[in-house]
Design an enzyme around this catalytic site. Structure first.
Site, PDB file in Angstrom:
ATOM      1  N   SER A 173      49.289   2.805 -27.216  1.00 51.76           N
ATOM      2  CA  SER A 173      50.254   2.100 -26.378  1.00 51.76           C
ATOM      3  C   SER A 173      49.540   1.337 -25.252  1.00 51.76           C
ATOM      4  CB  SER A 173      51.280   3.116 -25.844  1.00 51.76           C
ATOM      5  OG  SER A 173      52.401   2.484 -25.323  1.00 51.76           O
ATOM      6  N   ASP A 200      59.404  -0.248 -33.539  1.00 51.77           N
ATOM      7  CA  ASP A 200      58.673  -0.253 -32.270  1.00 51.77           C
ATOM      8  C   ASP A 200      58.678  -1.685 -31.735  1.00 51.77           C
ATOM      9  OD1 ASP A 200      56.828  -0.132 -30.224  1.00 51.77           O
ATOM     10  OD2 ASP A 200      55.198   0.704 -31.425  1.00 51.77           O
ATOM     11  N   HIS A 245      57.780   4.185 -31.867  1.00 47.29           N
ATOM     12  CA  HIS A 245      56.722   4.214 -30.856  1.00 47.29           C
ATOM     13  C   HIS A 245      56.476   5.642 -30.347  1.00 47.29           C
ATOM     14  CE1 HIS A 245      54.094   2.153 -28.060  1.00 47.29           C
ATOM     15  NE2 HIS A 245      54.449   3.053 -27.155  1.00 47.29           N
TER      16      HIS A 245
END
Ligand SMILES: *[C@@H]1O[C@H](CO)[C@@H](O)[C@H](O)[C@H]1NC(C)=O
Ligand SMILES: *[C@@H]1O[C@H](CO)[C@@H](O)[C@H](O)[C@H]1NC(C)=O
Ligand SMILES: *[C@@H]1O[C@H](CO)[C@@H](O)[C@H](O)[C@H]1NC(C)=O
Length: 402
Positions: free
Chosen positions: A189, A342, A372
């Site tokens: 991320s 995501d 995600h």
């Protein structure tokens, strides 16, 4: 009695209503996902409320989860775990106990959390780093950089880079018995964003002799100029990371000024005179047809106030997708993991396409049934089978190639 039952029934219905939200059919272990998502959402609501009342910054409330998941540095029979600092930046070190006369490999790990949240000391990250050290018999350095809203770009990057530089020094590598030819940077991320930026910056840094062999980018955030890609449009309401939270993360990375958040939310923070940067994120050419075909690519323009005030918006250290092809060309072997549900999916796909065009060797694992943050979903009792599978596949790849 009857009224108590009625109350209980009513509360159960309300709770189920609160927790329930429609998910795509192919997401597995739905109730675990819904409970995890409801927990995040509740914290988000509490954050918004506290901020509305002027009590606390939104992110300070979300940070409670980071503190709640803190894990002590605990060594086990295979790995010695300790907290220390490199160049005054806190790191958690994982050193395999297995003795060998060969030098070890190493992984520099950068946690996610939107540049605002998270820590390598959280249980799921601690588990991942431990597993990495054990599977690869490698030294793992998990980096705890400073966070927004207290610190903005480039502090997060500078902290991470400062640790990377410290570690890649000949004497330090010797001290930890690490082979300078077998070192990876990895992150998920916002950590994937920082890892990609580190991989770019080290290439032309004359002070770094031990160049990275691999970059591993797990559902990375790679660009802030188009926050309306097909994946943003489709997945704004998926578990864990909503569109508004991702926009909030981007704007907080750069500034706490709410007007930037609003401009980013309407995707009007880039002015027409900078239209050329959109070529780096032209998803009508960079995405596979089946992901872009239902949409028309049409960048939106706003006034030039924001890029003047916040040049970080167009900085490739903040948005690695904005790097020139010549820069990408020298990058090491790359692993990219993306998830279908995501908002950041298309950032990953576009980077894969641009890296391949630039001649970089890329392995891309895309998961159709994932959302995600999946690699964090490994803590019992809310652990997901798919998360275990994804982690294993990623670590086996790293073990084979580092
Ligand atoms: C240590 O390694 C052995 C062999 O790989 C494994 O069976 C064991 O579960 C590991 N211990 C821990 C605490 O992970
Ligand atoms: C994106 O790519 C398409 C197809 O090559 C092209 O027509 C369009 O002008 C590009 N847009 C931008 C902003 O570069
Ligand atoms: C679209 O392409 C991706 C990546 O190539 C693939 O994983 C996915 O299954 C495809 N989706 C559909 C709906 O065909």
């Amino acid at each position: 009695m009857a009224s108590k039952l009625l109350c209980f029934g009513l509360l159960s219905v309300l709770l189920a209503y609160y927790i329930y939200k429609p998910l795509p059919d192919d997401i597995e272990e739905k109730w675990k996902v819904l409970v995890l998502d409801a927990a995040f959402r509740t914290l988000g609501h509490a954050g918004s409320f506290a901020e509305l009342l002027g009590l606390k910054h939104y992110m300070d409330v979300l940070m409670l989860l980071t503190y709640a998941e803190y894990a002590e540095p605990t060594s086990d029979e295979n790995v010695t775990v300790s907290d220390t600092t490199f160049n005054n930046i806190p790191v958690r070190l994982y050193i395999p106990k297995k003795s060998s006369d060969r030098l070890k490999r190493a992984v520099l790990y950068i946690h996610g959390g939107g540049w605002c949240l998270g820590s390598g000391t959280m249980m799921p990250y601690d588990l991942l780093s431990r597993k990495t050290a054990q599977t690869l018999n490698a030294v793992v350095v998990s980096i705890d950089y400073r966070l927004a809203p207290k610190f903005h770009f480039p502090t997060q990057f500078d902290d991470v880079y400062s640790v990377v530089k410290y570690f890649l020094n000949e004497n330090i590598l010797k001290k930890y018995s690490v082979d300078p030819r077998h070192i990876a940077v990895a992150g998920d991320s916002a950590g994937g964003n920082l890892a990609a930026a580190v991989a770019q910056k080290q290439l032309n840094d004359p002070e770094i002799k031990a160049k990275l062999k691999i970059q591993a980018l797990i559902y990375p955030a790679l660009q802030d100029i188009d926050l309306n890609t097909p994946s943003y449009q489709e997945n704004g309401n998926m578990p864990i990371l909503s569109l508004s939270l991702m926009v909030r993360f981007w704007s907080e990375y750069i500034t706490t000024d709410k007007t930037l958040y609003e401009a980013m939310f309407s995707n009007t923070h880039i002015p027409r005179e900078k239209a050329d940067v959109f070529k780096y994120v032209n998803w009508s050419t960079l995405l596979p047809e089946n992901l872009s075909k239902n949409y028309v690519y049409s960048p939106q323009y706003g006034n030039s106030e924001f890029i003047k005030k916040y040049p970080a918006i167009l900085d490739s250290i903040a948005s690695p997708l904005l790097a020139e092809d010549q820069m990408l060309n020298g990058l090491p072997l790359t692993y990219v993991l993306t998830c279908m549900y995501d908002v950041l999916r298309d950032d990953g796909f576009m980077y894969v396409a641009r890296l391949r065009q630039a001649g970089v060797q890329v392995v891309h694992d895309h998961y159709d049934k994932a959302f995600h943050g999946m690699l964090l979903m490994t803590v019992k009792p809310l652990d997901l089978d798919l998360a275990e599978h994804m982690t294993e596949k990623y670590l086996n790849w790293l073990n084979d190639h580092l």
